[in-house]
Design an enzyme around this catalytic site. Structure first.
Site, PDB file in Angstrom:
ATOM      1  N   GLU A 168      97.424 166.838  64.324  1.00 32.80           N
ATOM      2  CA  GLU A 168      96.946 165.665  63.591  1.00 32.80           C
ATOM      3  C   GLU A 168      95.425 165.582  63.706  1.00 32.80           C
ATOM      4  OE1 GLU A 168      98.414 161.113  62.992  1.00 32.80           O
ATOM      5  OE2 GLU A 168      98.080 161.756  65.047  1.00 32.80           O
TER       6      GLU A 168
ATOM      7  N   LYS B  23      96.583 144.109  73.426  1.00 29.13           N
ATOM      8  CA  LYS B  23      95.489 144.976  73.844  1.00 29.13           C
ATOM      9  C   LYS B  23      94.949 145.686  72.603  1.00 29.13           C
ATOM     10  CE  LYS B  23      93.577 148.930  75.525  1.00 29.13           C
ATOM     11  NZ  LYS B  23      92.510 149.302  74.580  1.00 29.13           N
TER      12      LYS B  23
ATOM     13  N   GLU C 102     105.210 153.942  67.847  1.00 23.82           N
ATOM     14  CA  GLU C 102     104.884 154.432  66.505  1.00 23.82           C
ATOM     15  C   GLU C 102     103.652 155.294  66.677  1.00 23.82           C
ATOM     16  OE1 GLU C 102     103.302 155.494  63.508  1.00 23.82           O
ATOM     17  OE2 GLU C 102     102.531 153.467  63.169  1.00 23.82           O
TER      18      GLU C 102
ATOM     19  N   CYS D 198      98.059 157.405  60.242  1.00 21.45           N
ATOM     20  CA  CYS D 198      99.164 158.194  60.788  1.00 21.45           C
ATOM     21  C   CYS D 198     100.101 158.681  59.700  1.00 21.45           C
ATOM     22  CB  CYS D 198      99.920 157.398  61.844  1.00 21.45           C
ATOM     23  SG  CYS D 198     100.594 155.831  61.242  1.00 21.45           S
TER      24      CYS D 198
END
Length: 498
Positions: free
Chosen positions: A392, A191, A267, A302
């Site tokens: 973040e 996906k 992750e 990230c």
């Protein structure tokens, strides 16, 4: 391969034909519902293509075809060297089409063509080739047992795997997942992120050309609600590997718990610190690493070092050098090979990053944001509880925090719900080793910014993820199950018990 000019890249872009259908069981198909969505070039706002928008019916169909392929052994029981040969052919086809893929990636994501050509495509190819070469070099084990027994510990592919990708590194994250998954013998349903589906669909076609059997690799573009959630809840999916935000990753744990308790590897996000102590050597080199860590890929990374934790004794000097290096990171047209900072992936994400900029108390440099582009920016943070120090941002924004001791620096660095990466700059070898052990992160770099390479495991602690690792031979563990085979060798007249 030498880079082209901006005009040459633009000319190539005009010749591209974009894949627009889902890829299931070895061929392109429209979504069962007939629904589509537009994928947009974030640098210009122009519609690139209208892509199939899959749903639960497509997920069911793709999972069934993946299961059929897995159970009949067309891939899972193929000789390891045969699987390796097919994946090596796959990497050669990607290499042959690398420039086309780089331009497609840049157009679809806003990433700079410089990064696509010099980082993303070479590392994608290297990753797939590395895992292909590992296929026939990972051995099973014999456990110690008595003379009357043999205890074999063998790895077997986990089965049908759902791979859910982020939008910041579409090709590279696809390679990080399908490399070890296919090498292990699994069948996969991918996906891709809704914002960046094109290159995954194109790679599926190249995989077929390389000889990958039908049903082994399936790609379903669409939204998280319509594809990601049904995939996460599907009772015939054996495991899911997810890369993306922490909020979304947690949902997959719920999907698993509410369905078949499938394995989930996550992750997720990061708020990664870069500590610069007063004894750091070569501050100009340190500044270059900080700038690269904070602003590479527009900060949409990230593992970006988005928190600079700097000792007060070197703060002023270091910030001047960082500002100087940041000025070299030109913002503009992603297809210009001189551009280092492209467009953020979408208007929605641009507005999110701008919202964080509006909260900044002290702007050190940068701050300009317009039409999807944000220039490299640094802000000073006096309160470590501030949103810019804890959340973040996923944009080119560096939060600067001042400390006065090594102990304070480590404490501030670890004061986060994340634990993906950390960097420590110091000229003291003992302090470097102590700090690397004290920092609570999956990857710690000393006197550099980086993530290791394909030979080293990548993943996080705390809310940055768990369940497995990308890269290295450790990545194969998450796509395999361990089986113990216990063989009794005792003579018939011997008593065999237990």
């Amino acid at each position: 391969m030498a880079l082209l000019t901006r005009d040459e890249y633009a000319a190539l872009a005009r010749t591209l034909t974009f894949p627009t259908a889902a890829y299931i069981d070895g061929r392109y198909r429209p979504a069962a519902s007939g629904k589509t969505f537009e994928t947009v070039n974030p640098a210009t706002g122009a519609v690139l293509a209208t892509v199939a928008s899959c749903g639960a019916e497509d997920v069911d169909f793709a999972v069934q075809k993946a299961r059929d392929a897995f159970e009949d052994g067309r891939w899972s029981r193929l000789h390891p060297s045969a699987r390796k040969d097919i994946l090596i052919r796959f990497t050669k086809l990607i290499t042959r089409n690398a420039r086309e893929l780089a331009v497609m990636e840049s157009l679809d994501s806003g990433k700079t063509i410089y990064d696509c050509e010099t980082v993303d495509l070479p590392e994608t190819i290297h990753c797939l080739k590395w895992h292909a070469e590992a296929i026939d070099k990972i051995y099973d084990q014999l456990a110690p047992a008595s003379d009357d027994h043999i205890a074999m510990v063998v790895r077997e592919p986990v089965g049908v795997v759902g791979l859910v990708l982020p939008w910041n590194f579409p090709l590279l994250m696809l390679a990080w997942k399908i490399g070890p998954a296919l090498a292990s013998g699994c069948s996969v349903v991918v996906k891709p992120a809704e914002e960046t589906s094109l290159t995954a669909l194109r790679l599926a076609e190249l995989a077929r050309e390389a000889g990958l059997p039908a049903g082994v690799l399936n790609v379903l573009p669409g939204s998280g609600a319509e594809v990601g959630e049904p995939l996460g809840r599907h009772r015939d999916v054996d495991m899911v590997s997810f890369t993306g935000s922490t909020v979304t990753g947690k949902r997959f744990l719920g999907y698993s718990a509410e369905s078949n308790a499938k394995e989930v590897v996550l992750e997720m996000g990061g708020k990664n610190p870069a500590i610069v102590m007063e004894d750091a050597e070569n501050l100009d080199r340190v500044a270059a690493h900080i700038v690269n860590g904070a602003f590479w890929n527009m900060g949409e990374n990230c593992s970006a070092t988005s928190r600079l934790i700097v000792h007060s004794a070197v703060k002023e000097d270091l910030l001047k050098r960082i500002a100087s290096h940041a000025r070299e990171w030109s913002v503009g047209d992603p297809l210009d090979p001189q551009t280092r900072v492209g467009a953020l992936v979408s208007q929605r994400h641009f507005e999110k990053v701008c919202g964080y900029l509006d909260q900044a108390d002290t702007l050190l440099f940068g701050g300009k944001a317009k039409d999807g582009f944000v220039e490299p920016t640094a802000v000073e943070i006096s309160d470590t509880g501030h949103a810019l120090a804890r959340e973040e941002i996923f944009g080119p924004v560096l939060s600067v925090i001042t400390v006065n001791s090594f102990e304070e620096a480590i404490s501030v660095a670890n004061d986060t719900e994340y634990g993906l990466c950390a960097a420590l700059f110091t000229g003291n070898a003992k302090r470097a080793l102590r700090g690397a052990r004290m920092l609570r992160a999956g990857t710690v770099t000393v006197n550099s910014f980086g993530e290791g390479d394909i030979s080293t495991p990548f993943g996080g602690w705390k809310q940055s993820g768990f369940g497995g690792r990308d890269n290295s031979v450790h990545a194969h563990d998450q796509y395999t199950q361990l089986k113990t085979i216990w063989i009794d060798l005792a003579d018939d007249e011997d008593e065999a018990v237990g």
